[in-house]
Design a protein around this motif. Structure first.
Motif, PDB file in Angstrom:
ATOM      1  N   THR A 172       0.846  -1.201   0.000  1.00 55.09           N
ATOM      2  CA  THR A 172       0.000   0.000   0.000  1.00 55.09           C
ATOM      3  C   THR A 172       0.878   1.247   0.000  1.00 55.09           C
ATOM      4  O   THR A 172       0.385   2.346  -0.177  1.00 55.09           O
ATOM      5  CB  THR A 172      -0.891   0.058   1.250  1.00 55.09           C
ATOM      6  N   TYR A 173       2.164   1.055   0.212  1.00 59.64           N
ATOM      7  CA  TYR A 173       3.174   2.128   0.254  1.00 59.64           C
ATOM      8  C   TYR A 173       2.925   3.129   1.377  1.00 59.64           C
ATOM      9  O   TYR A 173       3.555   4.174   1.434  1.00 59.64           O
ATOM     10  CB  TYR A 173       3.279   2.852  -1.103  1.00 59.64           C
ATOM     11  N   VAL A 174       1.954   2.838   2.234  1.00 54.45           N
ATOM     12  CA  VAL A 174       1.679   3.714   3.373  1.00 54.45           C
ATOM     13  C   VAL A 174       1.628   2.836   4.621  1.00 54.45           C
ATOM     14  O   VAL A 174       0.971   1.792   4.616  1.00 54.45           O
ATOM     15  CB  VAL A 174       0.334   4.456   3.202  1.00 54.45           C
ATOM     16  N   ARG A 206     -10.993  10.210  -7.373  1.00 55.88           N
ATOM     17  CA  ARG A 206     -10.090  10.172  -6.231  1.00 55.88           C
ATOM     18  C   ARG A 206      -8.669  10.341  -6.750  1.00 55.88           C
ATOM     19  O   ARG A 206      -8.445  10.290  -7.953  1.00 55.88           O
ATOM     20  CB  ARG A 206     -10.231   8.844  -5.486  1.00 55.88           C
ATOM     21  N   LYS A 207      -7.739  10.540  -5.825  1.00 47.72           N
ATOM     22  CA  LYS A 207      -6.348  10.658  -6.222  1.00 47.72           C
ATOM     23  C   LYS A 207      -5.692   9.276  -6.269  1.00 47.72           C
ATOM     24  O   LYS A 207      -6.284   8.289  -5.837  1.00 47.72           O
ATOM     25  CB  LYS A 207      -5.612  11.574  -5.232  1.00 47.72           C
ATOM     26  N   ALA A 208      -4.461   9.238  -6.762  1.00 47.62           N
ATOM     27  CA  ALA A 208      -3.743   7.960  -6.788  1.00 47.62           C
ATOM     28  C   ALA A 208      -3.410   7.507  -5.376  1.00 47.62           C
ATOM     29  O   ALA A 208      -3.290   6.325  -5.088  1.00 47.62           O
ATOM     30  CB  ALA A 208      -2.466   8.093  -7.604  1.00 47.62           C
ATOM     31  N   ILE A 209      -3.267   8.467  -4.466  1.00 45.93           N
ATOM     32  CA  ILE A 209      -3.111   8.117  -3.056  1.00 45.93           C
ATOM     33  C   ILE A 209      -4.387   8.587  -2.371  1.00 45.93           C
ATOM     34  O   ILE A 209      -4.811   9.726  -2.530  1.00 45.93           O
ATOM     35  CB  ILE A 209      -1.810   8.708  -2.455  1.00 45.93           C
ATOM     36  N   VAL A 216      -3.945   4.690   1.051  1.00 41.80           N
ATOM     37  CA  VAL A 216      -3.199   3.683   0.290  1.00 41.80           C
ATOM     38  C   VAL A 216      -2.778   4.316  -1.026  1.00 41.80           C
ATOM     39  O   VAL A 216      -3.476   5.186  -1.556  1.00 41.80           O
ATOM     40  CB  VAL A 216      -4.034   2.412  -0.024  1.00 41.80           C
ATOM     41  N   LEU A 217      -1.658   3.848  -1.536  1.00 41.30           N
ATOM     42  CA  LEU A 217      -1.202   4.364  -2.817  1.00 41.30           C
ATOM     43  C   LEU A 217      -1.514   3.312  -3.879  1.00 41.30           C
ATOM     44  O   LEU A 217      -1.074   2.166  -3.778  1.00 41.30           O
ATOM     45  CB  LEU A 217       0.300   4.660  -2.757  1.00 41.30           C
ATOM     46  N   ILE A 252       4.818   7.331   4.268  1.00 45.66           N
ATOM     47  CA  ILE A 252       4.890   6.825   2.899  1.00 45.66           C
ATOM     48  C   ILE A 252       6.268   6.238   2.610  1.00 45.66           C
ATOM     49  O   ILE A 252       7.296   6.876   2.845  1.00 45.66           O
ATOM     50  CB  ILE A 252       4.545   7.944   1.894  1.00 45.66           C
ATOM     51  N   ASN A 253       6.240   4.990   2.125  1.00 49.10           N
ATOM     52  CA  ASN A 253       7.480   4.266   1.872  1.00 49.10           C
ATOM     53  C   ASN A 253       7.400   3.653   0.486  1.00 49.10           C
ATOM     54  O   ASN A 253       6.721   2.657   0.274  1.00 49.10           O
ATOM     55  CB  ASN A 253       7.650   3.188   2.948  1.00 49.10           C
ATOM     56  N   TYR A 254       8.113   4.257  -0.472  1.00 52.23           N
ATOM     57  CA  TYR A 254       8.030   3.773  -1.855  1.00 52.23           C
ATOM     58  C   TYR A 254       8.747   2.436  -2.054  1.00 52.23           C
ATOM     59  O   TYR A 254       8.644   1.845  -3.118  1.00 52.23           O
ATOM     60  CB  TYR A 254       8.628   4.807  -2.821  1.00 52.23           C
ATOM     61  N   ASP A 255       9.487   1.988  -1.038  1.00 53.33           N
ATOM     62  CA  ASP A 255      10.219   0.725  -1.194  1.00 53.33           C
ATOM     63  C   ASP A 255       9.426  -0.478  -0.718  1.00 53.33           C
ATOM     64  O   ASP A 255       9.909  -1.602  -0.767  1.00 53.33           O
ATOM     65  CB  ASP A 255      11.542   0.784  -0.417  1.00 53.33           C
TER      66      ASP A 255
END
Ligand SMILES: Cc1cc2nc3c(=O)[nH]c(=O)nc-3n(C[C@H](O)[C@H](O)[C@H](O)COP(=O)(O)OP(=O)(O)OC[C@H]3O[C@@H](n4cnc5c(N)ncnc54)[C@H](O)[C@@H]3O)c2cc1C
Ligand code: SF4
Ligand code: SF4
Ligand code: SF4
Lengths: 653, 143
Positions: free
Chosen positions: A238-240, A270-273, A286-287, A312-315
């Motif tokens: 979810t990158y979050v 809605r937005k992407a996140i 969630v992203l 937020i953690n893109y990894d």
């Protein structure tokens, strides 16, 4: 092996068998058959009196084998075997000859049917003659339960199982649990707000110490058998971090990407996140990596910059989680039939022809219109509205043949909601029949019709024409025999419900069947409504067929009870009627491995095939395939079948 | 809507030599349709361009056949039907109502009882009549 003390019992099954089979003659004939020391016929062998006859005869005649000629063994073999076991006969020395489904129900000539019944019963005697005493195989099992689908059905099932003291893994593919109920405005027939009755359940499921919630997740692989399934679950990133996210909305404010919002059925963006909806659980943004400009490699990164709490953690990477479970409940729910299939109604094309779920969102106080109903095309108020029943349902020719069951009642509810906010508004409902099959539903709908001046017009709509500032609905009033054409501002289609997307593939993953309409198929439509033909896998809710919330909840609890039946056993038993390998004959060729549909036989390093008795279902595919005749299924041996065939086909001396 | 009975109910037996039950069987045989498959949703009538002119709406014709009501055979509906097939494309139960209407006409036409005689129409009437009606009349006349 029997020492030739076999008892035979012929059941009349009331008139079910007796009508077409002279059971008395069957009994008299069998009395003279070699090895038979007792034979009798009786009205209902499955009754307590019938079972007592078996028990008495075993004791009195010292029987070492029993044949019951009656209905299919899948009905009562267990009943009869239990009775025999109570007086000391090994349960595997009782066999059932099916003279109902295979004889009386399919023949029309009593003479022929009686002769066939005699032969089938003789064959069963031959089998019993060579049956051995067997002992059921004990199997250890896992005590966790997997529930797939976090709608109201899955939540109910999970909470019930967990409250009984067993661990549950609840897998939901969306970022939040809640299912479609979370989208509804109020619920018939009591009109309580859907969120208000649903959210406490969602919270209970998420806080329960015995429930492990895996959202944004799907089951990708299942292996094993009842009591011992191994499931692999893939959790999307979810990158979050839900523990850090404080719902400040800063990320969504800066996100440059907008996409159609699922929760509002595409009526908003809605937005992407994003936060799936206000009461979402887990309560976190969630992203959506499909919508995002890109995280791998990073193409934008604005949301992370503004997130004060570093949530937020893109990894974040997908996780594969493996669990061992004893029982599985599938509650994957429904979707609406795609309205663009209804071209004559302009479904998916005319903006002011909406689906029933869109309407639920439109009138929802926190929906895309904040409850102020407007035409999606031009934002004008709605003063005239038409509801169209059976949109895609009850149409075997072009759409779905079945009745979707809930739409008659929710349309009444929706008409009421419209009239409540538009007392001068005109509401018309086009219907074929009004089917309000639930406790209090008929009263609910009739009360709305009578008190709200909703025009119920008995006739299915043929066509809807978009005239720009209004829509024209072509119908017929079949009661007065007049064609009708009415102009309205908005049309609501009471869409057919269909199994949720991916149901068929999921059924394959879990080795269960779907019915002709794609809903998950029960083992028996009346007596085993939440079981499947795969032991240990249960189904509940809309995934099994159209139903309302009360029925979904009831099935969720029913499936929980069935799962607990397994989880609570000290150990499970497995039929000992499994394949065995004669090591002297086995050449290690491996043909059996390929023949086995259950992955139950393998050639070991010793060069000899070995059977995993727990996986083996005793189907005999390997025995038939083995070129050296090294494999036999216990109590289903070749010599037995040869003797049975002779008894069925042989000429009378 | 005007209800002009083309043929009196009691005349049906005399004209066709068949009871209503026989007529329904015959219609099913000629059309290849099961009239009892209709569940009276009314979608055919809702889409029928000629419904306004019919004594009985298309769905009512089927209902009359289902209950062997002679009105099915006395109503003008079968003659007004333009054989446009809008009912057939919509029917959720796959009843080809245009074929049923055609079979109903055949019941009479096979008794040499043409309903439409173009010679009997005035020039004015022919000019006023919709073309589709004239075309379908030819169809009906040639049986
Ligand atoms: C317009 C409308 C109005 C309604 N109004 C009412 C009403 O007033 N009263 C009433 O009693 N009923 C009403 N209903 C019916 C009600 O919505 C359903 O009875 C109920 O939601 C069924 O719950 P469910 O859990 O079985 O299915 P769902 O709500 O569909 O939940 C299924 C869940 O499973 C998840 N899922 C699906 N596939 C997978 C997978 N492969 N892996 C993991 N998870 C998966 C989905 O994401 C979803 O969260 C209405 C329905 C509609 C369409
Ligand atoms: S990184 Fe993705 S989710 Fe974040 S703001 Fe940019 S587009 Fe939106
Ligand atoms: S419940 Fe009513 S509207 Fe829905 S399919 Fe059945 S009859 Fe049609
Ligand atoms: S559309 Fe078909 S089912 Fe419906 S009333 Fe007409 S003939 Fe009957």
């Amino acid at each position: 092996m029997s020492q030739g003390r076999i008892g035979v019992f012929i059941c009349h099954c009331g008139m079910n068998i007796e009508e077409m089979v002279d059971t008395h003659r069957v009994a008299e004939t069998l009395k003279n058959y070699p090895g038979v020391v007792h034979a009798e016929d009786y009205d209902y062998m499955c009754s307590e009196i019938g079972q007592q006859k078996i028990r008495d005869a075993i004791v009195e005649h010292k029987l070492d084998g029993v044949v019951v000629a009656a209905c299919t063994p899948s009905m009562h073999q267990e009943t009869f075997r239990n009775a025999a076991e109570e007086v000391g006969l090994n349960r595997y020395r009782l066999e059932v000859a099916n003279i109902r489904e295979q004889v009386s129900w399919v023949h029309t000539d009593r003479e022929v049917a009686t002769e066939k019944a005699i032969r089938l019963t003789r064959a069963a005697v031959e089998k019993v003659r060579m049956d051995d005493d067997l002992t059921p195989i004990a199997v250890e099992h896992a005590t966790k339960c997997l529930v797939v689908g976090g709608g109201i059905t899955g939540i109910q099932a999970a909470v019930n199982v967990a409250n009984n003291g067993y661990d549950v893994i609840l897998v939901e593919k969306n970022p939040s649990i809640g299912g479609h109920m979370a989208q509804l405005s109020v619920t018939f027939p009591t009109l309580d707000c859907a969120q208000c009755i649903l959210t406490p359940r969602m919270v209970e499921a998420s806080r329960h110490p015995r429930i492990k919630l895996l959202t944004y997740s799907e089951v990708i692989d299942v292996s094993g058998y009842i009591g011992n399934y191994t499931v692999k679950i893939r959790k999307k990133p979810t990158y979050v971090d839900p523990d850090k996210c404080n719902l400040c909305n800063k990320c969504a404010e800066v996100c440059p990407v907008s996409v159609s919002e699922e929760f509002n059925e595409g009526l908003s963006q809605r937005k992407a996140i994003y936060l799936p909806f206000a009461q979402a659980i887990p309560s976190s943004y969630v992203l959506d990596e499909d919508a995002c400009l890109g995280v791998k490699p990073l193409r934008c990164g604005r949301c992370q910059e503004v997130c004060d709490v570093g949530a937020i953690n893109y990894d974040m990477a997908p996780e594969i989680i493996t669990e061992k479970v004893g029982a599985i409940i599938l509650a994957t729910g429904y979707d609406l039939y795609d309205p663009s299939n209804l071209t004559e109604y302009g479904g998916g094309k005319y903006p002011d022809v909406v689906t029933s779920l869109q309407f639920e969102r439109m009138v929802h106080p926190s929906g895309p219109m904040k409850g102020d109903l407007r035409r999606p095309s031009d934002g004008r108020p709605v003063n005239r509205i038409a509801f169209v029943h059976c949109a895609g349902s009850r149409d075997p020719e072009r759409h779905k043949p079945y009745c979707s069951r809930i739409c008659c009642t929710y349309t009444a509810k929706q008409a009421l909601l419209f009239k409540k906010s538009h007392s001068d508004g005109e509401a018309s409902v086009f219907y074929i029949d009004i089917r309000t099959d639930g406790k209090g539903y008929e009263e609910f709908a009739q009360n709305i019709i009578a008190s709200q001046r909703v025009r119920y017009i008995r006739g299915k709509v043929a066509k809807i024409v978009d005239e720009g500032d209004h829509l024209t609905v072509w119908g017929a009033d079949t009661l007065s025999g007049e064609r009708v054409e009415i102009d309205v501002d908005l049309v609501v289609l009471a869409m057919a419900v269909v199994p949720s997307k991916g149901t068929e593939e999921m059924a394959k993953t879990f080795h269960i069947n779907v019915d002709e309409n794609g809903f998950l198929k029960e083992a028996h439509p009346k007596l085993r409504p939440v079981e499947t033909t795969t032991a240990g896998v249960f189904i509940a809710g809309m995934a099994q067929g159209p139903k309302d919330i009360p029925d979904s909840v009831a099935q969720g609890s029913a499936a929980a009870a069935k799962a607990i039946e397994i989880l609570s056993q000290k150990e499970l038993t497995h039929s000992p009627e499994v394949a065995t390998v004669n090591e002297e004959l086995c050449s290690g060729c491996g043909v059996c491995t390929r023949a086995c549909p259950y992955d139950a036989i393998k050639v070991e390093r010793s060069g000899i095939a070995v059977v995993n008795e727990i996986l083996c279902s005793g189907c005999g595919a390997c025995a038939a395939a083995c070129p050296t005749g090294a494999i036999e299924v216990k109590n289903d041996r070749r010599v037995q079948y040869a003797a049975m065939l002779a008894a069925v086909l042989g000429r009378d001396e | 809507m005007t209800r002009t009975k083309q043929v009196e109910a009691e005349d049906i037996i005399a004209i066709t030599g068949m009871s209503m039950g026989d007529i329904v069987d015959k219609i099913e045989e000629l059309s290849g349709q099961n009239v009892f498959a209709c569940y009276q949703c009314g979608m055919c009538s809702a889409g029928c361009p000629m419904a306004e002119e019919m004594d009985l709406l298309p769905n009512q014709v089927l209902h009359a056949l289902q209950i062997q009501d002679p009105e099915a055979m006395t109503a003008n509906s079968m003659w007004v039907c333009a054989s446009c097939y809008s009912c057939q494309v919509r029917c959720p139960k796959g009843v080809d109502l245009a074929k049923v209407m055609e079979a109903m006409r055949q019941i009479y036409l096979r008794k040499q009882l043409d309903h439409v005689s173009l010679n009997g129409l005035t020039h004015r009437e022919i000019r006023r009549l919709p073309q589709i009606a004239i075309v379908s009349s030819f169809r009906k006349k040639t049986g």
